[in-house]
Design a protein around this motif. Structure first.
Motif, PDB file in Angstrom:
ATOM      1  N   GLU A  26      -8.492   1.060   8.150  1.00 27.09           N
ATOM      2  CA  GLU A  26      -9.303   0.112   8.964  1.00 27.09           C
ATOM      3  C   GLU A  26      -9.499   0.534  10.325  1.00 27.09           C
ATOM      4  O   GLU A  26      -8.645   1.410  10.891  1.00 27.09           O
ATOM      5  N   PHE A  86      -9.567   2.896   0.161  1.00 26.41           N
ATOM      6  CA  PHE A  86     -10.190   1.761   0.595  1.00 26.41           C
ATOM      7  C   PHE A  86     -10.388   2.084   1.953  1.00 26.41           C
ATOM      8  O   PHE A  86      -9.507   2.350   2.811  1.00 26.41           O
ATOM      9  N   ALA A 125      -5.376   3.599   2.315  1.00 28.18           N
ATOM     10  CA  ALA A 125      -6.506   2.361   2.744  1.00 28.18           C
ATOM     11  C   ALA A 125      -6.390   2.878   4.510  1.00 28.18           C
ATOM     12  O   ALA A 125      -5.621   3.347   4.943  1.00 28.18           O
ATOM     13  N   TRP A 147      -3.518  -1.523  -2.147  1.00 26.46           N
ATOM     14  CA  TRP A 147      -4.318  -0.434  -2.189  1.00 26.46           C
ATOM     15  C   TRP A 147      -3.368   0.876  -2.216  1.00 26.46           C
ATOM     16  O   TRP A 147      -2.214   1.129  -1.771  1.00 26.46           O
ATOM     17  N   TRP A 186      -1.188   3.096   4.650  1.00 25.23           N
ATOM     18  CA  TRP A 186      -2.189   2.385   5.213  1.00 25.23           C
ATOM     19  C   TRP A 186      -2.427   2.873   7.017  1.00 25.23           C
ATOM     20  O   TRP A 186      -1.261   3.394   7.445  1.00 25.23           O
ATOM     21  N   ASN A 223       0.861  -1.236  -0.196  1.00 28.44           N
ATOM     22  CA  ASN A 223      -0.019   0.136   0.016  1.00 28.44           C
ATOM     23  C   ASN A 223       0.917   1.424  -0.046  1.00 28.44           C
ATOM     24  O   ASN A 223       2.004   1.181   0.673  1.00 28.44           O
TER      25      ASN A 223
END
Length: 381
Positions: free
Chosen positions: A183, A204, A181, A178, A158, A155
């Motif tokens: 999360e 993402f 990204a 990605w 991230w 990525n």
């Protein structure tokens, strides 16, 4: 020009930290205090950068480039058993550092990182910039602006366990998974970035990537005015709720915008997708174990609920994939239905096989006042 790029003026930069070609960005981050501003001057920097505290990292747009290290790095702390660490490039060990490039530092683990291995694993796994907090202590208020992350195996940027992360005017290109990204995070802002030619999504946003589970509340994340070209998918939002995706341009990808949910509770959705320009995403991407071939995809909702898709321009997305077309409510591969979504006031033309399509057994979905020419089933235009 400097003000337009969002970089510091010389007087303001002097109060923070400045990184010159040949210096290490990671070293500047390590020594920075929470709240410091780090200005990365024009040049190419061959390293991974790990951020675990509130700092601002600013560059000069396309003139400040972070690329993969050319020397192998060695982990200094153990990672979780079974967590793979990407091997170095063949022949990389002992390779010289090009003139003017920073040697790749071994990123020290943040407090708590050695226990879970997450921060170190991200830094060592061929990602450009990792922003890593923990479940107990998310990292708050990191700001990344006006630089380029290019050519990483995984990525460009991230982030995990963050709050109020801001990524603006970043170019993320040619990365192996990605571009940008996030999360396990809340209240992220992703604005005015360019994500191009990344192997998966340009942008993402997900609940988690290492296990299944119900959608998480992003507390109002914003994906705004980004340019997404040449990726597998322009923007993917997976198993999350409560965010806005608006004013973006997606063209030349295999697919424009994907909203992905599953049978978990709470369901994915409760978001707004509006005023995006999604034209001619006709690149072909071979399918995988999760998805069929992707080509000619505008906006797909699969397993989504209470999502508003409004006032978008969706034109010329053409393909023969089961996902092809303008705006598609697609039957989920795991049986989750699309329910109570509103598709309204969109201009949807010249998409094939149809401008609008409603598949599956979901209920409460409404198609209102869309300007289109064809639909499946017929009668929605």
């Amino acid at each position: 020009m400097a003000a337009g790029l969002g970089v510091l003026t010389p007087s303001a930069a002097a109060a923070g930290r400045r990184v010159l070609p040949g210096d290490s960005i990671q070293e500047a981050v390590n020594f920075a205090r929470p709240g410091d501003i780090i200005t990365v001057m024009p040049g190419t920097y061959y390293e991974n950068v790990l951020i675990t505290k509130r700092v601002t990292l600013r560059g000069y747009g396309a003139r400040t480039v972070i690329k993969p290290p050319v020397t192998a790095t060695t982990p200094v702390n153990p990672v979780n058993p079974g967590t793979p660490v990407a091997p170095p490039e063949p022949g990389a060990t002992g390779a010289p550092v090009p003139p003017g490039a920073a040697a790749a530092p071994v990123a020290p683990a943040a407090p708590g990182a050695a226990a879970n291995g997450r921060a170190l694993t991200c830094s060592q796994a061929d990602t450009g910039i990792c922003v890593m907090g923990t479940a107990e202590q998310p990292v708050v208020g990191v700001d990344i602006r006006s630089l380029t992350v290019s050519g990483f195996k995984r990525n460009g940027i991230w982030a995990s366990h963050t709050d109020r992360l801001s990524v603006q005017r970043v170019i993320a290109e040619k990365n192996g998974t990605w571009g940008i990204a996030q999360e396990r995070s809340t209240r992220g802002l992703f604005r005015d970035n360019t994500a191009r030619d990344n192997a998966e999504s340009g942008l993402f946003i997900a609940n988690t990537v290492d296990r299944e589970g119900g959608a998480t509340d992003t507390l109002g994340a914003v994906v705004r005015r980004n340019t997404l070209t040449g990726n597998r998918i322009g923007v993917t939002v997976r198993r999350v709720r409560n965010l806005a995706v608006y004013g973006n341009t997606a063209t030349g990808n295999c697919g424009g915008i994907f909203v992905v949910g599953d049978e978990g509770e709470p369901g994915a959705g409760d978001m707004t997708i509006r005023n995006n320009r999604i034209h001619e995403n006709n690149k072909f991407c071979k399918g995988n174990s999760r998805l069929p071939d992707i080509q000619g995809v505008g906006i797909v909702l699969t397993g989504a609920e209470e999502t508003v898709v409004r006032a978008n321009s969706i034109r010329g997305n053409v393909g023969a994939s089961p996902l092809s077309g303008g705006i598609l409510l697609f039957k989920s591969f795991v049986g989750a239905t699309n329910t109570d979504n509103v598709i309204q006031d969109n201009e949807v033309r010249d998409n094939k096989p149809a401008d609008l399509a409603n598949q599956g057994t979901g209920s409460g979905n409404r198609f209102l006042n869309n300007r289109c020419e064809s639909s499946v089933p017929a009668g929605m235009c």
